[in-house]
Write a protein that holds these residues in place. Structure first.
Motif, PDB file in Angstrom:
ATOM      1  N   ARG A  36       0.837  -1.207   0.000  1.00 20.31           N
ATOM      2  CA  ARG A  36       0.000   0.000   0.000  1.00 20.31           C
ATOM      3  C   ARG A  36       0.869   1.254   0.000  1.00 20.31           C
ATOM      4  O   ARG A  36       0.504   2.257  -0.617  1.00 20.31           O
ATOM      5  CB  ARG A  36      -0.968  -0.025   1.175  1.00 20.31           C
ATOM      6  CG  ARG A  36      -1.915  -1.232   1.103  1.00 20.31           C
ATOM      7  CD  ARG A  36      -3.182  -1.002   1.877  1.00 20.31           C
ATOM      8  NE  ARG A  36      -4.024  -0.008   1.219  1.00 20.31           N
ATOM      9  CZ  ARG A  36      -5.231   0.349   1.643  1.00 20.31           C
ATOM     10  NH1 ARG A  36      -5.721  -0.190   2.725  1.00 20.31           N
ATOM     11  NH2 ARG A  36      -5.931   1.249   0.992  1.00 20.31           N
ATOM     12  N   GLU A  37       2.017   1.197   0.684  1.00 18.37           N
ATOM     13  CA  GLU A  37       2.947   2.333   0.634  1.00 18.37           C
ATOM     14  C   GLU A  37       3.445   2.539  -0.802  1.00 18.37           C
ATOM     15  O   GLU A  37       3.570   3.671  -1.276  1.00 18.37           O
ATOM     16  CB  GLU A  37       4.151   2.073   1.547  1.00 18.37           C
ATOM     17  CG  GLU A  37       3.854   2.172   3.041  1.00 18.37           C
ATOM     18  CD  GLU A  37       4.973   1.594   3.914  1.00 18.37           C
ATOM     19  OE1 GLU A  37       4.753   1.484   5.128  1.00 18.37           O
ATOM     20  OE2 GLU A  37       6.050   1.254   3.369  1.00 18.37           O
ATOM     21  N   LEU A  38       3.730   1.420  -1.487  1.00 22.54           N
ATOM     22  CA  LEU A  38       4.315   1.502  -2.829  1.00 22.54           C
ATOM     23  C   LEU A  38       3.280   1.825  -3.900  1.00 22.54           C
ATOM     24  O   LEU A  38       3.592   2.496  -4.885  1.00 22.54           O
ATOM     25  CB  LEU A  38       5.014   0.179  -3.170  1.00 22.54           C
ATOM     26  CG  LEU A  38       6.240  -0.162  -2.324  1.00 22.54           C
ATOM     27  CD1 LEU A  38       6.633  -1.629  -2.512  1.00 22.54           C
ATOM     28  CD2 LEU A  38       7.423   0.740  -2.706  1.00 22.54           C
ATOM     29  N   LEU A  39       2.051   1.334  -3.718  1.00 20.45           N
ATOM     30  CA  LEU A  39       1.041   1.455  -4.776  1.00 20.45           C
ATOM     31  C   LEU A  39       0.105   2.636  -4.575  1.00 20.45           C
ATOM     32  O   LEU A  39      -0.575   3.054  -5.522  1.00 20.45           O
ATOM     33  CB  LEU A  39       0.227   0.158  -4.872  1.00 20.45           C
ATOM     34  CG  LEU A  39       1.031  -1.074  -5.290  1.00 20.45           C
ATOM     35  CD1 LEU A  39       0.184  -2.333  -5.178  1.00 20.45           C
ATOM     36  CD2 LEU A  39       1.561  -0.929  -6.714  1.00 20.45           C
ATOM     37  N   GLY A  40       0.040   3.144  -3.370  1.00 20.09           N
ATOM     38  CA  GLY A  40      -0.761   4.337  -3.109  1.00 20.09           C
ATOM     39  C   GLY A  40      -2.208   4.187  -3.544  1.00 20.09           C
ATOM     40  O   GLY A  40      -2.876   3.203  -3.216  1.00 20.09           O
ATOM     41  N   ALA A  41      -2.673   5.159  -4.334  1.00 21.98           N
ATOM     42  CA  ALA A  41      -4.085   5.230  -4.703  1.00 21.98           C
ATOM     43  C   ALA A  41      -4.510   4.105  -5.642  1.00 21.98           C
ATOM     44  O   ALA A  41      -5.709   3.896  -5.876  1.00 21.98           O
ATOM     45  CB  ALA A  41      -4.386   6.582  -5.349  1.00 21.98           C
ATOM     46  N   ALA A  42      -3.551   3.358  -6.180  1.00 15.55           N
ATOM     47  CA  ALA A  42      -3.903   2.253  -7.083  1.00 15.55           C
ATOM     48  C   ALA A  42      -4.599   1.113  -6.337  1.00 15.55           C
ATOM     49  O   ALA A  42      -5.128   0.198  -6.956  1.00 15.55           O
ATOM     50  CB  ALA A  42      -2.638   1.725  -7.777  1.00 15.55           C
ATOM     51  N   LEU A  43      -4.591   1.170  -5.011  1.00 16.26           N
ATOM     52  CA  LEU A  43      -5.174   0.088  -4.210  1.00 16.26           C
ATOM     53  C   LEU A  43      -6.089   0.678  -3.143  1.00 16.26           C
ATOM     54  O   LEU A  43      -5.617   1.326  -2.210  1.00 16.26           O
ATOM     55  CB  LEU A  43      -4.025  -0.702  -3.559  1.00 16.26           C
ATOM     56  CG  LEU A  43      -4.327  -2.050  -2.934  1.00 16.26           C
ATOM     57  CD1 LEU A  43      -4.926  -3.008  -3.955  1.00 16.26           C
ATOM     58  CD2 LEU A  43      -3.056  -2.641  -2.358  1.00 16.26           C
TER      59      LEU A  43
END
Ligand SMILES: [Mg+2]
Length: 229
Positions: A36-43
């Protein structure tokens, strides 16, 4: 089926001697936090929870929990961020990993009667670190790691290699493990006896559900000395 007399016992490591399954919920949570830190709003929250639950529920041998998580995330398998998610998954493994009850006492009792060799699937460094975490290198006669050989259970050659190193014929050996495919079918395919240490996740299964029938079934590793008596 009954077990023939044996002189060598080969032992699976994960979920037979140590409770790798028991680390799954926390490690998947660690991996998801990093994702979630790496993908941000994509998830979004709902997708993250759905993927987290699917990864925890995945069969660790057949599907793999981390593999399931990565497969369901909106990220390409070759994306370099996958390595960071994998690292988060493995970061606390040794800290969270526990031996099953009476593991060392059980190994001592078995070693009075049999040669003991661990046969484990996985990367050499990772599996070696688990062995050393519990001092298992001193509790058994040998450790065979699939990653070091490039041969993985259920390939019969990894079982034969363990027998060869112990100087004992496969016909006088039995393997104990939690996985029906890699451990039980693998050992039988190598001409060895097969003892199924039935994991919690398979408690509802009967013999009719199984692709192969173990020569002996136990529920917990510490039952093995009396089951073989
Ligand atoms: Mg296992």
């Amino acid at each position: 089926m009954a077990l023939r007399p044996i002189r060598l016992l080969t032992l699976d490591l994960d979920d037979t001697l140590v409770d790798s399954d028991g680390t799954a919920v926390e490690r998947i949570a660690d991996a998801m936090r990093r994702a979630r830190e790496l993908l941000g709003a994509a998830l979004d929250d709902a997708s993250a929870e759905r993927i987290r639950a699917a990864a925890v529920a995945a069969d660790p041998v057949v599907e793999g929990r981390l593999a399931t998580l990565v497969r369901l995330l909106p990220i390409a398998p070759e994306d370099e961020r996958v390595a960071e998610i994998r690292a988060a998954y493995n970061a606390r493994l040794l800290e969270l990993l526990r031996a099953f009850p009476d593991m060392h006492e059980t190994l001592r009792a078995l070693r009075d009667r049999y040669r003991l060799v661990i046969i484990t699937n996985g990367p050499e460094e990772l599996q070696r670190s688990k062995v050393e975490r519990f001092g298992l290198q001193d509790a058994v006669d040998d450790v065979v790691i699939s990653g070091a050989l490039g041969i993985h259970k259920p390939d019969p050659r990894i079982f034969w290699e363990a027998c060869r190193r112990a100087g004992i014929d496969p016909a006088e050996a039995a393997h104990v493990g939690d996985a029906i495919t890699t451990d039980v079918a693998g050992a039988q395919g190598a001409g060895m006896g097969a003892i199924w240490c039935r994991p919690e996740r398979a408690r509802a299964l009967t013999e009719a559900d199984l692709p192969v029938i173990p020569d002996l079934t136990i529920e917990r590793f510490h039952e093995l000395p009396s089951a073989l008596a």
